[in-house]
Design an enzyme around this catalytic site. Structure first.
Site, mmCIF file in Angstrom:
data_model
loop_
_atom_site.group_PDB
_atom_site.id
_atom_site.type_symbol
_atom_site.label_atom_id
_atom_site.label_comp_id
_atom_site.label_asym_id
_atom_site.label_seq_id
_atom_site.Cartn_x
_atom_site.Cartn_y
_atom_site.Cartn_z
ATOM 1 N N HIS A 65 -5.732 2.341 -5.629
ATOM 2 C CA HIS A 65 -5.035 3.379 -4.848
ATOM 3 C C HIS A 65 -6.016 4.056 -3.871
ATOM 4 O O HIS A 65 -6.253 5.272 -3.946
ATOM 5 C CB HIS A 65 -4.385 4.411 -5.774
ATOM 6 C CG HIS A 65 -3.269 5.163 -5.117
ATOM 7 N ND1 HIS A 65 -2.163 5.603 -5.808
ATOM 8 C CD2 HIS A 65 -3.068 5.572 -3.837
ATOM 9 C CE1 HIS A 65 -1.357 6.249 -4.981
ATOM 10 N NE2 HIS A 65 -1.891 6.236 -3.764
ATOM 11 N N GLU A 114 -0.690 4.438 -13.076
ATOM 12 C CA GLU A 114 -2.070 4.444 -12.572
ATOM 13 C C GLU A 114 -2.933 5.328 -13.449
ATOM 14 O O GLU A 114 -2.548 6.474 -13.697
ATOM 15 C CB GLU A 114 -2.092 4.931 -11.114
ATOM 16 C CG GLU A 114 -1.396 3.931 -10.207
ATOM 17 C CD GLU A 114 -1.383 4.331 -8.724
ATOM 18 O OE1 GLU A 114 -1.942 5.394 -8.392
ATOM 19 O OE2 GLU A 114 -0.830 3.575 -7.921
ATOM 20 N N CYS A 120 0.869 -1.193 0.000
ATOM 21 C CA CYS A 120 0.000 0.000 0.000
ATOM 22 C C CYS A 120 0.896 1.230 0.000
ATOM 23 O O CYS A 120 0.486 2.296 0.484
ATOM 24 C CB CYS A 120 -0.911 0.004 1.223
ATOM 25 S SG CYS A 120 -2.182 -1.250 1.160
ATOM 26 N N GLY A 141 -5.661 3.900 -0.475
ATOM 27 C CA GLY A 141 -5.076 4.068 0.858
ATOM 28 C C GLY A 141 -5.528 5.330 1.578
ATOM 29 O O GLY A 141 -5.842 5.304 2.762
HETATM 30 P P1 NAD Z 1 7.231 7.975 6.302
HETATM 31 O O1 NAD Z 1 8.227 8.882 5.691
HETATM 32 O O2 NAD Z 1 6.644 8.334 7.612
HETATM 33 O O3 NAD Z 1 7.872 6.522 6.428
HETATM 34 C C1 NAD Z 1 8.702 5.940 5.469
HETATM 35 C C2 NAD Z 1 9.754 5.137 6.220
HETATM 36 O O4 NAD Z 1 10.540 4.444 5.278
HETATM 37 C C3 NAD Z 1 10.698 5.997 7.048
HETATM 38 O O5 NAD Z 1 10.728 5.583 8.388
HETATM 39 C C4 NAD Z 1 12.045 5.789 6.389
HETATM 40 O O6 NAD Z 1 13.091 5.777 7.338
HETATM 41 C C5 NAD Z 1 11.877 4.458 5.739
HETATM 42 N N1 NAD Z 1 12.768 4.257 4.610
HETATM 43 C C6 NAD Z 1 13.130 5.145 3.658
HETATM 44 N N2 NAD Z 1 13.965 4.564 2.773
HETATM 45 C C7 NAD Z 1 14.133 3.286 3.192
HETATM 46 C C8 NAD Z 1 14.884 2.196 2.692
HETATM 47 N N3 NAD Z 1 15.607 2.317 1.573
HETATM 48 N N4 NAD Z 1 14.823 1.040 3.359
HETATM 49 C C9 NAD Z 1 14.069 0.914 4.475
HETATM 50 N N5 NAD Z 1 13.351 1.911 5.017
HETATM 51 C C10 NAD Z 1 13.382 3.090 4.367
HETATM 52 O O7 NAD Z 1 6.101 7.793 5.196
HETATM 53 P P2 NAD Z 1 4.629 7.224 5.415
HETATM 54 O O8 NAD Z 1 3.702 8.358 5.599
HETATM 55 O O9 NAD Z 1 4.668 6.145 6.401
HETATM 56 O O10 NAD Z 1 4.355 6.636 3.943
HETATM 57 C C11 NAD Z 1 4.930 5.433 3.516
HETATM 58 C C12 NAD Z 1 4.579 5.169 2.049
HETATM 59 O O11 NAD Z 1 3.168 5.041 1.894
HETATM 60 C C13 NAD Z 1 4.985 6.280 1.084
HETATM 61 O O12 NAD Z 1 5.450 5.687 -0.106
HETATM 62 C C14 NAD Z 1 3.676 6.990 0.793
HETATM 63 O O13 NAD Z 1 3.696 7.641 -0.449
HETATM 64 C C15 NAD Z 1 2.740 5.818 0.787
HETATM 65 N N6 NAD Z 1 1.340 6.163 0.995
HETATM 66 C C16 NAD Z 1 0.419 5.503 0.251
HETATM 67 C C17 NAD Z 1 -0.919 5.754 0.448
HETATM 68 C C18 NAD Z 1 -1.934 5.063 -0.403
HETATM 69 O O14 NAD Z 1 -2.916 5.692 -0.747
HETATM 70 N N7 NAD Z 1 -1.751 3.823 -0.726
HETATM 71 C C19 NAD Z 1 -1.326 6.682 1.409
HETATM 72 C C20 NAD Z 1 -0.356 7.340 2.164
HETATM 73 C C21 NAD Z 1 0.984 7.057 1.954
HETATM 74 C C1 MLT Z 2 -0.172 9.559 -0.656
HETATM 75 O O1 MLT Z 2 1.004 9.455 -1.002
HETATM 76 O O2 MLT Z 2 -0.567 10.437 0.109
HETATM 77 C C2 MLT Z 2 -1.155 8.567 -1.133
HETATM 78 O O3 MLT Z 2 -0.664 7.749 -2.091
HETATM 79 C C3 MLT Z 2 -2.512 9.078 -1.388
HETATM 80 C C4 MLT Z 2 -2.661 9.929 -2.591
HETATM 81 O O4 MLT Z 2 -1.941 9.790 -3.548
HETATM 82 O O5 MLT Z 2 -3.542 10.772 -2.588
#
Ligand code: NAD
Ligand code: MLT
Length: 526
Positions: free
Chosen positions: A278, A259, A228, A280
């Site tokens: 997508h 996407e 996700c 999330g």
């Molecule tokens: P965040 O920055 O809080 O956490 C990311 C973590 O990954 C950090 O702790 C960082 O230290 C770690 N990291 C970075 N590079 C790394 C590596 N090479 N190896 C191991 N760990 C590593 O971000 P978050 O808010 O937790 O978001 C995480 C992911 O989820 C992002 O890719 C974000 O875009 C995605 N996201 C997706 C949705 C969705 O709709 N599916 C929604 C929100 C966020």
């Molecule tokens: C994000 O990175 O915040 C999520 O993937 C959700 C979005 O794209 O809106």
């Protein structure tokens, strides 16, 4: 009134905030070319993940000051190019954390209990109890890759199911992980021990294709994978092979390389793959949170304040901001004064913080110094976002040092510009919150208000020189607002600095240069 373009769907709450200070146009589904045509008219752009903000769009964005990404991932924005162009990029780092964590857990359970597959048979009026026997997640090991905001929330929720949570994240301390009851391990161990692997990493050069054939081989037979985070972190062909071989028992995917994805991919016809488009961050709560978060930051930037979640500027706490803000105009003007009075090509700028100033966070002040130094040459194209990049691309070293000593002053800021012709040094201080003073220039004591038009004339300290200069300027009908003479020893070299009420024409400057005893004359604008 500034203009804001919202090019992806944004919650009304965010638009209402923007409308209080700006003219807002919502125009979604634009192609790159269509965006290029209109973006020049806007001061701010708000996107979710639907718009890819390319270098081409940024090239056309002549007035753009800020891009608001209503979400976390900024992989759809060319941040390096935005930074080079001085455009602030802000996101909403926490607004959708809970939504994404909850979807991840939903996907994990859906995968384990075949909920989507069973539902599909029910709507065909089939009753297949034995086909959809699943597993329990209780006591199983969840391996989290990326223990950031979402990873941590997933950990907490899965622990409540009785799962053992381990994680790989090289940027978080073992103590922080331990306080969450999570065992921090190396990548290989995480892959080897997990019954489930859930990805919560950013998409970047390091993580792209991070989970491929070699990593699948290390995993337990029958492992289940949840992504996700971002498409592309798992190599799709390696995943398809691992699903076919039975190495991977199931995969739940919310995100895809492109996407909407290429639906002809086998991933969309495999019975053990659960997919969502997508979703999330797709909760009403998260969409409201992220919209308000970016809208407030855009308003702040329009009102001259700092953005709290800029991804291409260091974040500052309100306390730090209050401490540095009064120094920013002085820093910029001192550097501008040093730049306009230097001869030759600059190679280094050294910034010294003395006295109480040395104790505060000085990064923003150093940025203001670099802006002041480069602006006489580069104009408005340089700002505090792109100043460090601009300095680097011009081969200009920025060196900072700090000392608790402020001499006769509570705080002192010294800017020295080294060029191929020598070193030019300016020292200044603040009296109270607003009273800016240059107190030393090229080694001469000084008491100059760095504002408006300033005339600087190094000369020999002898009777008549200052009088003649004053007469020439007076005869030209220009009022002298203040005059300061810095000298070390009577009769030797000195420096005359005048604040004047209007620019002095070139022919008058020439006359001043011809006065006996004047070494050179420079007029600067601060
Ligand atoms: P965040 O920055 O809080 O956490 C990311 C973590 O990954 C950090 O702790 C960082 O230290 C770690 N990291 C970075 N590079 C790394 C590596 N090479 N190896 C191991 N760990 C590593 O971000 P978050 O808010 O937790 O978001 C995480 C992911 O989820 C992002 O890719 C974000 O875009 C995605 N996201 C997706 C949705 C969705 O709709 N599916 C929604 C929100 C966020
Ligand atoms: C994000 O990175 O915040 C999520 O993937 C959700 C979005 O794209 O809106």
């Amino acid at each position: 009134m500034p203009r804001v373009l919202v090019s992806d769907k944004l919650a009304k709450e965010g638009i209402d905030i923007l409308k209080q200070v700006a003219e807002v146009d919502v125009n979604t589904g634009l192609s790159e070319d269509e965006l290029c045509k209109i973006i020049g008219d806007y001061d701010a752009l708000v996107v979710r993940s639907g718009t890819t903000v390319t270098a081409k769009i940024l090239e056309a964005a002549k007035n753009l000051k800020i891009i608001g990404r209503a979400g976390v991932g900024v992989d759809n924005v060319d941040v390096p190019v935005a930074t080079e162009k001085g455009i602030i990029v802000v996101n909403s780092p926490g607004g959708n954390t809970i939504a994404a964590a909850e979807l991840t857990v939903a996907m994990l359970l859906a995968l384990t209990r075949n909920i989507p597959q069973a539902y599909c048979t029910m709507i065909k009026k089939e009753w297949n109890r034995s086909k959809y026997v699943g597993n329990e997640v209780y006591t199983k090991v969840l391996g989290i890759l990326g223990l950031g905001k979402i990873g941590q929330e997933v950990a907490k929720r899965c622990q409540s199911f009785g799962m053992k949570v381990i994680a790989y994240d090289p940027f978080i301390s073992a103590e922080a992980a331990a306080s969450l009851g999570v065992e921090l391990v190396e990548l290989d161990e995480c892959l080897k021990r997990g019954d489930y692997i859930s990805l919560h990493l950013p998409k970047n050069k390091e993580t792209l294709g991070m989970i491929s054939t070699k990593q699948f081989e290390m995993m337990k037979d029958g492992v289940r994978i949840i992504n996700c985070a971002r498409g592309g972190i798992i190599d799709d062909s390696a995943l398809i092979a691992a699903l076919k071989s039975g190495k991977v028992a199931g995969a739940a995917l919310d995100v895809f390389v492109s996407e909407p994805p290429d639906f002809s991919s086998e991933l969309f016809s495999m019975p053990n793959v659960v997919t969502t488009p997508h979703l999330g961050a797709s909760t009403e709560e998260a969409q409201t949170n992220v919209a308000i978060d970016v809208a407030e930051q855009i308003v702040d930037v329009f009102q001259g304040k700092s953005a709290r979640s800029a991804v291409n500027m260091p974040a500052l706490s309100p306390d730090v901001l209050a401490a540095v803000q009064p120094w920013l105009p002085l820093a910029e003007r001192m550097a501008s004064l040093a730049a306009q009075t230097s001869e030759g090509r600059p190679s280094q700028i050294s910034i010294r913080y003395g006295g109480e100033l040395a104790a505060i966070e000085t990064g923003p002040i150093s940025r203001a110094v670099v802006v002041g130094l480069l602006r006489p040459a580069l104009g408005e194209s340089v700002n505090s976002v792109n100043a460090p990049v601009m300095a680097k691309t011009r081969g200009l070293d920025v060196v900072e040092s700090k000392s608790p000593e402020g001499g006769d002053y509570a705080s002192l800021l010294t800017v020295s510009v080294t060029t191929d012709k020598g070193v030019n040094e300016v020292t200044g201080t603040l009296f109270g919150a607003k009273d800016m003073r240059v107190v030393r220039m090229r080694g001469f004591p000084m008491d100059l208000m760095p504002e408006g038009v300033v005339l600087i004339a190094p000369h020999t300290d002898k009777p008549g020189v200052i009088g003649q200069v004053g007469t020439i300027i007076g005869n030209a009908g220009i009022n002298i607002a203040s005059m300061h003479v810095g000298r070390k020893t009577a009769g030797e070299n000195a420096i005359m600095v005048l604040n004047v009420d209007a620019e002095i024409p070139t022919e008058i400057l020439q006359k001043i240069t011809e006065v006996k005893g004047i070494d050179s004359v420079k007029q600067v604008r601060l």
